[in-house]
Design an enzyme around this catalytic site. Structure first.
Site, mmCIF file in Angstrom:
data_model
loop_
_atom_site.group_PDB
_atom_site.id
_atom_site.type_symbol
_atom_site.label_atom_id
_atom_site.label_comp_id
_atom_site.label_asym_id
_atom_site.label_seq_id
_atom_site.Cartn_x
_atom_site.Cartn_y
_atom_site.Cartn_z
ATOM 1 N N ASN A 1 1.271 -1.177 0.112
ATOM 2 C CA ASN A 1 -0.042 -0.138 -0.217
ATOM 3 C C ASN A 1 1.013 0.954 -0.336
ATOM 4 O OD1 ASN A 1 -2.590 -1.474 0.484
ATOM 5 N ND2 ASN A 1 -1.904 -1.677 1.935
ATOM 6 N N ARG A 2 2.241 1.292 -0.596
ATOM 7 C CA ARG A 2 2.664 2.414 -0.731
ATOM 8 C C ARG A 2 2.888 2.712 0.493
ATOM 9 N NH1 ARG A 2 4.411 3.569 -5.528
ATOM 10 N NH2 ARG A 2 3.246 2.844 -6.960
ATOM 11 N N LEU A 3 3.100 1.728 2.077
ATOM 12 C CA LEU A 3 3.737 2.723 3.284
ATOM 13 C C LEU A 3 5.191 2.045 3.561
ATOM 14 C CD1 LEU A 3 0.109 2.047 5.243
ATOM 15 C CD2 LEU A 3 1.339 4.161 4.616
ATOM 16 N N HIS A 4 6.270 2.628 2.593
ATOM 17 C CA HIS A 4 7.300 2.706 3.054
ATOM 18 C C HIS A 4 7.766 2.252 3.541
ATOM 19 C CE1 HIS A 4 6.366 1.845 -1.697
ATOM 20 N NE2 HIS A 4 6.227 3.143 -1.910
#
Ligand SMILES: Cc1cc2nc3c(=O)[nH]c(=O)nc-3n(C[C@H](O)[C@H](O)[C@H](O)COP(=O)(O)O)c2cc1C
Length: 203
Positions: free
Chosen positions: A180-183
Protein backbone atom coordinates in the site's frame (compact mmCIF):
# COMPACT_ATOMS: atom_id res chain seq x y z
CA UNK A 1 -3.25 -3.72 9.94
CA UNK A 2 -1.86 -7.23 9.33
CA UNK A 3 0.67 -9.06 11.45
CA UNK A 4 4.08 -7.45 11.15
CA UNK A 5 2.72 -4.46 9.24
CA UNK A 6 3.31 -2.19 12.20
CA UNK A 7 6.99 -3.05 12.50
CA UNK A 8 9.88 -1.85 10.41
CA UNK A 9 11.17 -4.71 8.26
CA UNK A 10 14.65 -3.18 8.24
CA UNK A 11 16.15 -4.55 11.43
CA UNK A 12 19.93 -4.43 11.86
CA UNK A 13 22.58 -2.89 14.07
CA UNK A 14 25.33 -2.91 11.46
CA UNK A 15 24.40 -1.29 8.14
CA UNK A 16 27.41 -2.79 6.37
CA UNK A 17 26.27 -6.27 7.31
CA UNK A 18 22.76 -5.43 6.11
CA UNK A 19 24.21 -4.03 2.88
CA UNK A 20 26.06 -7.32 2.41
CA UNK A 21 22.79 -9.26 2.77
CA UNK A 22 20.86 -7.03 0.38
CA UNK A 23 23.73 -7.10 -2.12
CA UNK A 24 23.86 -10.90 -2.02
CA UNK A 25 20.10 -11.03 -2.67
CA UNK A 26 20.52 -8.58 -5.57
CA UNK A 27 23.26 -10.78 -7.06
CA UNK A 28 20.78 -13.69 -7.00
CA UNK A 29 17.77 -11.79 -8.31
CA UNK A 30 18.84 -8.96 -10.63
CA UNK A 31 18.87 -9.84 -14.35
CA UNK A 32 22.12 -7.88 -14.82
CA UNK A 33 24.71 -5.63 -13.14
CA UNK A 34 23.67 -5.94 -9.48
CA UNK A 35 26.90 -4.06 -8.69
CA UNK A 36 25.90 -1.03 -10.78
CA UNK A 37 25.48 2.13 -8.72
CA UNK A 38 24.99 5.80 -9.43
CA UNK A 39 27.96 7.87 -8.24
CA UNK A 40 27.25 11.53 -7.47
CA UNK A 41 30.12 13.97 -7.20
CA UNK A 42 30.22 17.77 -7.04
CA UNK A 43 32.54 20.61 -7.90
CA UNK A 44 33.98 22.57 -4.96
CA UNK A 45 31.23 25.18 -5.49
CA UNK A 46 28.56 22.51 -5.23
CA UNK A 47 27.48 21.76 -8.79
CA UNK A 48 26.52 18.09 -8.85
CA UNK A 49 27.03 15.44 -11.53
CA UNK A 50 26.06 11.78 -11.56
CA UNK A 51 26.87 8.63 -13.56
CA UNK A 52 26.86 4.86 -13.15
CA UNK A 53 29.93 2.91 -12.02
CA UNK A 54 30.48 -0.64 -10.78
CA UNK A 55 31.03 -1.48 -7.13
CA UNK A 56 34.11 -3.68 -6.96
CA UNK A 57 34.70 -4.17 -3.23
CA UNK A 58 32.63 -3.47 -0.14
CA UNK A 59 33.09 -4.10 3.54
CA UNK A 60 33.98 -2.31 6.77
CA UNK A 61 36.61 -0.23 4.93
CA UNK A 62 34.03 1.16 2.53
CA UNK A 63 32.84 0.96 -1.05
CA UNK A 64 35.41 0.82 -3.86
CA UNK A 65 35.09 1.66 -7.55
CA UNK A 66 37.62 2.21 -10.32
CA UNK A 67 37.87 4.88 -12.96
CA UNK A 68 40.06 7.34 -14.85
CA UNK A 69 41.39 10.04 -12.53
CA UNK A 70 41.38 12.56 -15.40
CA UNK A 71 37.68 11.98 -16.11
CA UNK A 72 35.05 14.46 -15.00
CA UNK A 73 34.26 12.42 -11.89
CA UNK A 74 37.97 11.90 -11.21
CA UNK A 75 38.67 15.62 -11.34
CA UNK A 76 35.62 16.43 -9.21
CA UNK A 77 36.68 13.89 -6.58
CA UNK A 78 40.25 15.18 -6.52
CA UNK A 79 38.95 18.73 -5.92
CA UNK A 80 36.11 17.78 -3.54
CA UNK A 81 36.60 14.39 -1.91
CA UNK A 82 32.95 13.71 -1.00
CA UNK A 83 30.52 11.54 -2.89
CA UNK A 84 27.19 9.77 -2.74
CA UNK A 85 26.29 6.34 -4.09
CA UNK A 86 22.88 5.00 -5.02
CA UNK A 87 21.82 1.42 -5.62
CA UNK A 88 18.38 0.66 -7.03
CA UNK A 89 17.65 -3.04 -7.33
CA UNK A 90 14.50 -3.00 -9.42
CA UNK A 91 13.59 -6.65 -9.11
CA UNK A 92 13.73 -6.37 -5.30
CA UNK A 93 12.18 -2.89 -5.21
CA UNK A 94 14.93 -1.73 -2.89
CA UNK A 95 17.13 1.34 -2.72
CA UNK A 96 20.32 2.00 -0.74
CA UNK A 97 21.92 5.45 -0.42
CA UNK A 98 25.47 5.86 0.85
CA UNK A 99 27.37 9.11 1.55
CA UNK A 100 30.82 9.94 2.80
CA UNK A 101 34.36 11.08 2.08
CA UNK A 102 36.42 9.31 -0.56
CA UNK A 103 40.12 8.54 -0.70
CA UNK A 104 42.27 7.01 -3.43
CA UNK A 105 43.09 3.30 -3.25
CA UNK A 106 46.78 2.35 -3.10
CA UNK A 107 48.76 1.86 -6.32
CA UNK A 108 49.13 -1.82 -5.40
CA UNK A 109 45.36 -2.24 -5.06
CA UNK A 110 44.74 -0.43 -8.35
CA UNK A 111 47.33 -2.67 -10.08
CA UNK A 112 45.74 -5.80 -8.64
CA UNK A 113 42.27 -4.85 -9.85
CA UNK A 114 43.44 -3.53 -13.25
CA UNK A 115 45.29 -6.77 -13.96
CA UNK A 116 42.40 -8.93 -12.78
CA UNK A 117 40.39 -7.63 -15.78
CA UNK A 118 40.53 -9.30 -19.20
CA UNK A 119 43.29 -8.03 -21.50
CA UNK A 120 40.76 -6.37 -23.83
CA UNK A 121 39.33 -4.36 -20.88
CA UNK A 122 42.84 -3.32 -19.88
CA UNK A 123 43.49 -2.14 -23.45
CA UNK A 124 40.17 -0.29 -23.68
CA UNK A 125 40.63 1.65 -20.47
CA UNK A 126 44.35 2.31 -20.92
CA UNK A 127 43.67 3.74 -24.41
CA UNK A 128 40.78 5.96 -23.27
CA UNK A 129 41.14 9.66 -22.42
CA UNK A 130 37.90 9.26 -20.52
CA UNK A 131 35.57 12.28 -20.69
CA UNK A 132 37.76 14.16 -23.23
CA UNK A 133 36.34 15.06 -26.67
CA UNK A 134 36.86 12.34 -29.30
CA UNK A 135 36.85 13.55 -32.92
CA UNK A 136 35.92 10.14 -34.37
CA UNK A 137 35.39 6.71 -32.86
CA UNK A 138 38.06 5.30 -35.16
CA UNK A 139 40.69 7.41 -33.34
CA UNK A 140 39.92 5.49 -30.14
CA UNK A 141 40.00 2.11 -31.91
CA UNK A 142 43.38 3.00 -33.43
CA UNK A 143 44.76 3.85 -30.00
CA UNK A 144 43.55 0.47 -28.73
CA UNK A 145 45.27 -1.25 -31.68
CA UNK A 146 48.50 0.70 -31.17
CA UNK A 147 48.58 -0.29 -27.51
CA UNK A 148 47.91 -3.92 -28.43
CA UNK A 149 50.90 -3.84 -30.80
CA UNK A 150 53.06 -2.20 -28.12
CA UNK A 151 52.12 -4.93 -25.62
CA UNK A 152 51.43 -7.89 -27.91
CA UNK A 153 50.47 -10.33 -25.18
CA UNK A 154 49.61 -10.62 -21.52
CA UNK A 155 48.94 -7.73 -19.18
CA UNK A 156 49.04 -4.08 -20.20
CA UNK A 157 50.68 -1.64 -17.75
CA UNK A 158 48.15 0.29 -15.68
CA UNK A 159 48.28 3.98 -16.60
CA UNK A 160 49.01 6.05 -13.46
CA UNK A 161 45.77 8.02 -14.04
CA UNK A 162 43.61 4.88 -13.93
CA UNK A 163 42.86 3.97 -10.34
CA UNK A 164 40.13 3.67 -7.74
CA UNK A 165 38.46 5.43 -4.87
CA UNK A 166 37.11 4.10 -1.61
CA UNK A 167 34.10 5.83 -0.08
CA UNK A 168 33.99 5.58 3.71
CA UNK A 169 30.29 5.64 4.58
CA UNK A 170 29.00 8.14 7.13
CA UNK A 171 25.32 7.77 6.22
CA UNK A 172 23.63 4.69 4.81
CA UNK A 173 19.91 4.61 4.15
CA UNK A 174 17.84 1.56 3.25
CA UNK A 175 14.49 1.86 1.49
CA UNK A 176 12.14 -1.07 1.22
CA UNK A 177 8.92 -1.32 -0.77
CA UNK A 178 5.98 -2.22 1.48
CA UNK A 179 2.32 -2.90 0.87
CA UNK A 180 0.00 0.00 0.00
CA UNK A 181 2.96 2.31 -0.61
CA UNK A 182 3.57 2.49 3.12
CA UNK A 183 7.27 2.08 2.47
CA UNK A 184 9.96 1.55 5.06
CA UNK A 185 13.15 3.63 5.47
CA UNK A 186 15.97 3.35 7.97
CA UNK A 187 18.86 5.78 8.14
CA UNK A 188 22.16 4.79 9.80
CA UNK A 189 24.62 7.47 10.94
CA UNK A 190 28.19 6.70 11.93
CA UNK A 191 28.88 7.59 15.55
CA UNK A 192 32.07 8.81 17.18
CA UNK A 193 33.61 5.45 18.04
CA UNK A 194 32.93 3.69 14.75
CA UNK A 195 29.52 2.44 15.89
CA UNK A 196 26.26 3.29 14.17
CA UNK A 197 23.00 4.80 15.31
CA UNK A 198 19.81 4.45 13.33
CA UNK A 199 16.39 5.97 12.98
CA UNK A 200 13.36 5.31 10.85
CA UNK A 201 12.35 8.09 8.44
CA UNK A 202 8.90 8.86 7.12
CA UNK A 203 8.82 7.47 3.59
C1 LIG B 1 26.25 0.03 -15.79
C2 LIG B 1 27.42 0.95 -16.01
C3 LIG B 1 28.60 0.72 -15.32
C4 LIG B 1 29.71 1.57 -15.49
N1 LIG B 1 30.83 1.35 -14.75
C5 LIG B 1 31.86 2.23 -14.82
C6 LIG B 1 33.00 2.07 -13.96
O1 LIG B 1 33.08 1.17 -13.11
N2 LIG B 1 34.00 3.00 -14.09
C7 LIG B 1 33.94 4.03 -14.98
O2 LIG B 1 34.89 4.81 -15.04
N3 LIG B 1 32.87 4.20 -15.78
C8 LIG B 1 31.84 3.32 -15.73
N4 LIG B 1 30.74 3.51 -16.54
C9 LIG B 1 30.70 4.68 -17.45
C10 LIG B 1 30.27 5.93 -16.65
O3 LIG B 1 28.88 5.90 -16.40
C11 LIG B 1 30.65 7.24 -17.36
O4 LIG B 1 30.08 7.28 -18.65
C12 LIG B 1 32.14 7.47 -17.47
O5 LIG B 1 32.85 6.95 -16.34
C13 LIG B 1 32.47 8.94 -17.62
O6 LIG B 1 31.92 9.67 -16.54
P1 LIG B 1 32.44 11.15 -16.16
O7 LIG B 1 32.59 11.92 -17.44
O8 LIG B 1 31.37 11.75 -15.28
O9 LIG B 1 33.74 11.00 -15.41
C14 LIG B 1 29.62 2.65 -16.39
C15 LIG B 1 28.43 2.87 -17.11
C16 LIG B 1 27.34 2.03 -16.93
C17 LIG B 1 26.07 2.31 -17.69
Amino acid sequence: MGMGEAESAIMADDPLELFGQWFAEAVRSEPNDPEAMALATATPDGRPSVRMVLLKEHGPDGFTFYTNLHSRKGEELCANAHAALLFHWKSLRRQVRVEGPVSPVSAAQADAYFHSRPRRSQLGSAASDQSRPLAARVDYLERVEALARQYPEGDVPRPPHWSGFRLRPERIEFWLDRANRLHDRRLFLRGGEGGWSSTLLYP
